[in-house]
Structures are given as structure tokens and as C-alpha cells.
Design a protein around this motif. Structure first.
Motif, PDB file in Angstrom:
ATOM      1  N   ARG A  27       4.353  -5.877  -2.175  1.00 36.49           N
ATOM      2  CA  ARG A  27       3.533  -4.499  -2.164  1.00 36.49           C
ATOM      3  C   ARG A  27       3.724  -3.831  -3.538  1.00 36.49           C
ATOM      4  O   ARG A  27       2.960  -3.411  -4.148  1.00 36.49           O
ATOM      5  CB  ARG A  27       3.554  -3.840  -1.025  1.00 36.49           C
ATOM      6  CG  ARG A  27       3.024  -4.495   0.297  1.00 36.49           C
ATOM      7  CD  ARG A  27       1.599  -5.021   0.089  1.00 36.49           C
ATOM      8  NE  ARG A  27       0.731  -3.747  -0.315  1.00 36.49           N
ATOM      9  CZ  ARG A  27      -0.086  -3.058   0.872  1.00 36.49           C
ATOM     10  NH1 ARG A  27       0.209  -3.537   2.090  1.00 36.49           N
ATOM     11  NH2 ARG A  27      -0.697  -2.022   0.420  1.00 36.49           N
ATOM     12  N   GLN A  30       2.600  -5.534  -6.552  1.00 35.41           N
ATOM     13  CA  GLN A  30       1.130  -5.641  -6.411  1.00 35.41           C
ATOM     14  C   GLN A  30       0.763  -4.289  -7.074  1.00 35.41           C
ATOM     15  O   GLN A  30      -0.351  -4.226  -7.578  1.00 35.41           O
ATOM     16  CB  GLN A  30       0.548  -5.963  -5.140  1.00 35.41           C
ATOM     17  CG  GLN A  30       0.736  -7.436  -4.830  1.00 35.41           C
ATOM     18  CD  GLN A  30       0.354  -7.723  -3.273  1.00 35.41           C
ATOM     19  OE1 GLN A  30       0.629  -6.795  -2.284  1.00 35.41           O
ATOM     20  NE2 GLN A  30       0.018  -9.081  -3.140  1.00 35.41           N
ATOM     21  N   ASP A  31       1.365  -3.298  -6.576  1.00 31.58           N
ATOM     22  CA  ASP A  31       0.665  -1.932  -6.667  1.00 31.58           C
ATOM     23  C   ASP A  31       1.287  -1.128  -7.701  1.00 31.58           C
ATOM     24  O   ASP A  31       0.788   0.125  -8.027  1.00 31.58           O
ATOM     25  CB  ASP A  31       0.845  -1.006  -5.470  1.00 31.58           C
ATOM     26  CG  ASP A  31       0.302  -1.762  -3.934  1.00 31.58           C
ATOM     27  OD1 ASP A  31      -0.711  -2.626  -4.418  1.00 31.58           O
ATOM     28  OD2 ASP A  31       0.523  -1.486  -2.792  1.00 31.58           O
ATOM     29  N   THR A 412      -3.528   2.364  -9.666  1.00 35.80           N
ATOM     30  CA  THR A 412      -3.986   1.773  -8.384  1.00 35.80           C
ATOM     31  C   THR A 412      -5.296   0.912  -8.758  1.00 35.80           C
ATOM     32  O   THR A 412      -5.365  -0.200  -8.406  1.00 35.80           O
ATOM     33  CB  THR A 412      -4.096   2.493  -7.090  1.00 35.80           C
ATOM     34  OG1 THR A 412      -3.027   3.273  -7.029  1.00 35.80           O
ATOM     35  CG2 THR A 412      -4.549   1.805  -6.086  1.00 35.80           C
ATOM     36  N   ASP A 413      -5.870   1.640  -9.533  1.00 32.52           N
ATOM     37  CA  ASP A 413      -7.268   0.976 -10.106  1.00 32.52           C
ATOM     38  C   ASP A 413      -7.119  -0.210 -10.802  1.00 32.52           C
ATOM     39  O   ASP A 413      -7.735  -1.377 -10.693  1.00 32.52           O
ATOM     40  CB  ASP A 413      -8.315   2.100 -10.692  1.00 32.52           C
ATOM     41  CG  ASP A 413      -9.504   1.487 -11.331  1.00 32.52           C
ATOM     42  OD1 ASP A 413     -10.410   0.946 -10.492  1.00 32.52           O
ATOM     43  OD2 ASP A 413      -9.841   1.499 -12.453  1.00 32.52           O
ATOM     44  N   CYS A 415      -4.399  -2.158 -10.955  1.00 31.09           N
ATOM     45  CA  CYS A 415      -3.721  -2.938 -10.095  1.00 31.09           C
ATOM     46  C   CYS A 415      -4.800  -3.786  -9.267  1.00 31.09           C
ATOM     47  O   CYS A 415      -4.699  -5.091  -9.195  1.00 31.09           O
ATOM     48  CB  CYS A 415      -2.642  -2.387  -9.388  1.00 31.09           C
ATOM     49  SG  CYS A 415      -1.202  -1.975 -10.294  1.00 31.09           S
ATOM     50  N   ARG A 416      -5.619  -2.955  -8.789  1.00 30.65           N
ATOM     51  CA  ARG A 416      -6.749  -3.712  -7.894  1.00 30.65           C
ATOM     52  C   ARG A 416      -7.463  -4.896  -8.669  1.00 30.65           C
ATOM     53  O   ARG A 416      -7.943  -5.773  -8.267  1.00 30.65           O
ATOM     54  CB  ARG A 416      -7.774  -2.696  -7.461  1.00 30.65           C
ATOM     55  CG  ARG A 416      -6.920  -1.861  -6.409  1.00 30.65           C
ATOM     56  CD  ARG A 416      -7.659  -1.944  -4.957  1.00 30.65           C
ATOM     57  NE  ARG A 416      -6.865  -1.131  -4.207  1.00 30.65           N
ATOM     58  CZ  ARG A 416      -6.737   0.024  -3.778  1.00 30.65           C
ATOM     59  NH1 ARG A 416      -7.768   1.033  -4.232  1.00 30.65           N
ATOM     60  NH2 ARG A 416      -6.100   0.535  -2.879  1.00 30.65           N
ATOM     61  N   ARG A 417      -7.986  -4.328 -10.015  1.00 27.64           N
ATOM     62  CA  ARG A 417      -8.700  -5.251 -10.834  1.00 27.64           C
ATOM     63  C   ARG A 417      -7.955  -6.490 -11.286  1.00 27.64           C
ATOM     64  O   ARG A 417      -8.462  -7.468 -11.783  1.00 27.64           O
ATOM     65  CB  ARG A 417      -9.094  -4.409 -12.073  1.00 27.64           C
ATOM     66  CG  ARG A 417     -10.342  -3.458 -11.713  1.00 27.64           C
ATOM     67  CD  ARG A 417     -10.653  -2.288 -12.783  1.00 27.64           C
ATOM     68  NE  ARG A 417     -10.867  -3.227 -14.075  1.00 27.64           N
ATOM     69  CZ  ARG A 417     -10.557  -2.565 -15.430  1.00 27.64           C
ATOM     70  NH1 ARG A 417      -9.993  -1.413 -15.185  1.00 27.64           N
ATOM     71  NH2 ARG A 417     -10.364  -3.309 -16.571  1.00 27.64           N
ATOM     72  N   PRO A 419      -5.204  -8.644  -9.533  1.00 29.94           N
ATOM     73  CA  PRO A 419      -4.198  -8.814  -8.563  1.00 29.94           C
ATOM     74  C   PRO A 419      -3.326  -9.909  -8.927  1.00 29.94           C
ATOM     75  O   PRO A 419      -3.512 -10.699  -9.609  1.00 29.94           O
ATOM     76  CB  PRO A 419      -5.257  -9.359  -7.308  1.00 29.94           C
ATOM     77  CG  PRO A 419      -6.323  -9.750  -8.105  1.00 29.94           C
ATOM     78  CD  PRO A 419      -6.645  -9.075  -9.367  1.00 29.94           C
TER      79      PRO A 419
END
Ligand SMILES: *Cc1c(COP(=O)(O)O)cnc(C)c1O
Length: 424
Positions: A27, A30-31, A412-413, A415-417, A419
């Protein structure tokens, strides 16, 4: 007989405590945005090789010359790693067994030096490495280690100064390359210095191995007697080391220095994973990745310079951007802490002319390898550099809290884009 489920039960059920730490680490990766120059993100295929049952096999020696039986597949996988390393770097010989970069360097010392022999390497505080003769490392305790620095104004290696130092010290071995030196190394110039004093030249390319392999950094193989590297930084593989040489006559002394000189049995799962990463590095996509690493590091440096930060040497020829915060009102350790709060993982680093102890330091080191693997391009790296500048500027003014919150959301944004690793 082993307990029930020994060969079948998953980690999460057998050992939830360890599984929780590993899941937390997944995690975290990822984050947050990984900017530590010594890190990268390995492929799923590499992870699979690293976690394979070849971990059970013990072999000593080299393919075809093992001290234990049952080595057919061990030999095959180590041969693949060796052949790929030789092809990738255009080397006459490769040793893929070193457990780490430090072990690779130790083996090279064992191959060419006797205890107390003089060596010459870049100073740790100027961008060298612990294993290059630091007094707290065996290389500095057992060798007579001397160091060269960088020019205090340009931040660059001054080869005339290195040559002058070499004439004083008369080293038996010279190391070029380091952990925090952002510019390319003139290997042929170093070789001329080594030849003048009769020294063995070792190029430690740990932070630029991927660039070297793809022709984006000068090639040490024709100049250095020996080349060492790690496999887990700019080469995008698992933790481990490699030793290469362009001189076939050096194959034997190098191999016997690794085994039986400084290591015993082979970490075969790491060798298998090295074979996978070397195979990946031979594909054309790797050259595109390496070019992007360089473009991205340069973009980061450019934005930070625009924002008024002192980037050592003013830019970079490597994945590394070294930022000197001496005049920014912030220590390296404070910068590392506040950036981590914002989701940007960096390491504090000493800078040329350092005045603080290494655990405080006056700089931070940024690397573009892991972020580029994640898929970040130049635009994202410019954004990341802006975020870093925002956080550091606010922290220097003692008003970081709000900026850290905003930055954390931007991180965070991003990282979400982009993955990484699907959830198990
Ligand atoms: C990272 C690095 C090493 C080796 O480090 P290990 O932690 O032992 O793998 C050696 N030399 C340089 C220049 C490095 O950057």
C-alpha cells in the motif's frame, strides 16, 4: 512430516503478522511517489522468479563446476543471467553472484589488493559510497583509503585534481562512480590517470547502469579494468550486484574472488530474477524507458532551478538530482520528513562542502527511475518538482501544514492515475 498446509496454505493465513507488514508495504508503494534514487519497481515476472522454489537449491561454484549435484537448472538459469549481462553491456565476462553492490566491490578488492594497499575513490560526503573506503566500512578499515572530491564551485569532478591526488597517493586501485554524483563520468580520463600510476580502474555504475546499457551514458567497459553495479537501482531488477569486465584475462581472478573469496553459496532465486531483469533490459522498450528516466530527471532539475533551488552542478546527466538546501533555511533531514508527510519519498543527502553531520545533511537526493517505471512522464515529473518546491518553500517559512495537505491530495491523485501491482 511438515504441519498441515505447509506446502499449500497462503501467508495471510499462516502468518498474519508478517502478511500485514508486507501488505502495508504494498500500500505504501502504491500510494506514495518514490523518489529515492536507489529504488525502483520490479516487474511481476521478476517478482515471480524471486519467489520461486529455486530458493531451495544450494550450489557453490560456477555453472558446470558446482560442488553439489542436482544443479542442471541452477546452471541453466545462471548461464542465462551471465550471457544476458555480457550482451547487455558488451562485456567479455560477467559474474552475477554478488549478493549486493557492496559485496561486488569487496570481491573486486579481494581480487586485486592485499590488506593495507592504497586505494583512491570519491569521498562519501561528495557523492561516493560507503564501500569505496569509508572508515566505517571494511574497505576503509582494511585498505589504506584516500579520497578525491569535487570542485567546490562547479560540483564536478576535476580530473586534474584527481591526477594530482593519485600522484601523491600512488593507489593500487582507483574507483570512479558514486551514489550522489549527478554528472556523467569520463572513464577514459580516469583510465589515463590509472595508467599513469599503474592502478587498476574500477567503475561503479550502480546509479547509471540502465543508461550505460542503452548508450545514454559513456561506456566504462572499454576503459575500466572492472565494472561493478547493483541490479536494483537504474537496472530495474532485484537487490543484488554484478561484476563485469572487458578483459577476458580478468574473468578468473574476479570469479575466484567472489567464490570462494568473499561469498559461499549462490542466492539462486536472486540470480533467476537478475536473468529476468537483464532479459527485460535487452528489449527495445527498455531503451525508451531509460531515455525517459533521463528526460524526467532533467525536467525535475529544471523546475527546481526555476523555483530558485540550488541544484548541484545545475542539472543532471543521470537519474539523480541533488538539491543543496544550505541556503534554503531547511536541513536535509527536515526536508525528507516534511516531504514524506506529503507522500513524496526522498532521502536526505550530504552535499559538496557539507557542514552538517550525515544524519542531518544539507541536501536531498531525488531519483527518476522508480517514477518512470510507474509511468510518470515529463509532465508528471514537472508537477512533482513543483510539489516538492511548494512543500519545501512552505516548510522553510514554517507554514507547511496546509501545503502538505494539498500536496498529499495531489500525490494521491497522481498515484491513482498510474497504478502499480494489482491488489492480491
Ligand atoms: C548502492 C550502491 C552500492 C551498493 O549498495 P548495496 O546496498 O550493497 O547493494 C555500491 N556502490 C554505489 C555507488 C552505490 O550507489
Amino acid at each position: 512430516m511438515p504441519h498441515e498446509g505447509y506446502f499449500t496454505a497462503p501467508l495471510a493465513r499462516v502468518d498474519p503478522a508478517v502478511a500485514a507488514s508486507l501488505h502495508g508495504e504494498l500500500r505504501r508503494q502504491q500510494d506514495q511517489i518514490e523518489l529515492i534514487a536507489s529504488e525502483n519497481l520490479v516487474s511481476k515476472a521478476t517478482l515471480e522468479a524471486m519467489g520461486s522454489v529455486i530458493v531451495n537449491k544450494t550450489v557453490e561454484g560456477y555453472p558446470g563446476k558446482r560442488y553439489y549435484g542436482g544443479a542442471e537448472f541452477a546452471d541453466a538459469v545462471e548461464r542465462l543471467a551471465i550471457e544476458r549481462a555480457m550482451e547487455l553491456f558488451g562485456a567479455a565476462h560477467a559474474n552475477v553472484q554478488p549478493h549486493s553492490g557492496s559485496q561486488a566491490n569487496l570481491a573486486v578488492f579481494a581480487a586485486f589488493l592485499d590488506p593495507s594497499d592504497p586505494i583512491l575513490a570519491m569521498d562519501l560526503s561528495m557523492g561516493g559510497h560507503l564501500s569505496h573506503g569509508s572508515p566505517v566500512n571494511i574497505s576503509g578499515r582494511w585498505m589504506d583509503a584516500h579520497h578525491y572530491g569535487v570542485d567546490p564551485h562547479s560540483g564536478r569532478i576535476d580530473l586534474d585534481a584527481v591526477a594530482a591526488r593519485a600522484r601523491q597517493v600512488r593507489p593500487k586501485l582507483i574507483i570512479c562512480g558514486g551514489s550522489a554524483y549527478p554528472r556523467s563520468i569520463d572513464f577514459s580520463g580516469f583510465r589515463a590517470v590509472a595508467d599513469e600510476v599503474g592502478a587498476v580502474l574500477v567503475a561503479d555504475i550502480a546509479h547509471v547502469a540502465g543508461l550505460v546499457a542503452t548508450g545514454l551514458h559513456p561506456d566504462p567497459i572499454p576503459h575500466a579494468h572492472v565494472v561493478t553495479t547493483t541490479t536494483y537501482k537504474n537496472l530495474r531488477g532485484v537487490r543484488g550486484g554484478l561484476i563485469l569486465t572487458g578483459d577476458p584475462d580478468l574473468a578468473r581472478p574476479i570469479d575466484s574472488a567472489v567464490f570462494p573469496g568473499v561469498q559461499g553459496s549462490v542466492i539462486l532465486n536472486a540470480v533467476a530474477a537478475k536473468a529476468v531483469c537483464l532479459g527485460e533490459a535487452l528489449r527495445p522498450e527498455f531503451a525508451d524507458w531509460a531515455a525517459a528516466v533521463l528526460t524526467n530527471a532533467r525536467a525535475m532539475a529544471e523546475v527546481l532551478v526555476e523555483r530558485g533551488f540550488a541544484v548541484v552542478t545545475g542539472g543532471t546527466d543521470t537519474p539523480i538530482v541533488l538539491v543543496d538546501l544550505t541556503d534554503a533555511g531547511l536541513t536535509g533531514s527536515a526536508a525528507q520528513r516534511v516531504l514524506e508527510d506529503a507522500g513524496l519519498t526522498v532521502n536526505k543527502n550530504t552535499v559538496p562542502g557539507e557542514t552538517r553531520p550525515p544524519w542531518v545533511a544539507s541536501g536531498i537526493r531525488l531519483g527518476s527511475s522508480a517514477g518512470t517505471t510507474r509511468g510518470f512522464g515529463e509532465e508528471e515529473f514537472r508537477t512533482i518538482a513543483e510539489l516538492i518546491a511548494d512543500v519545501l518553500t512552505a516548510a522553510a517559512a514554517r507554514e507547511a501544514t496546509a501545503v502538505v495537505d494539498v500536496t498529499r491530495r495531489a500525490v494521491t491523485d497522481l498515484c491513482r492515475r498510474f497504478p502499480i501491482y494489482p491488489a492480491p
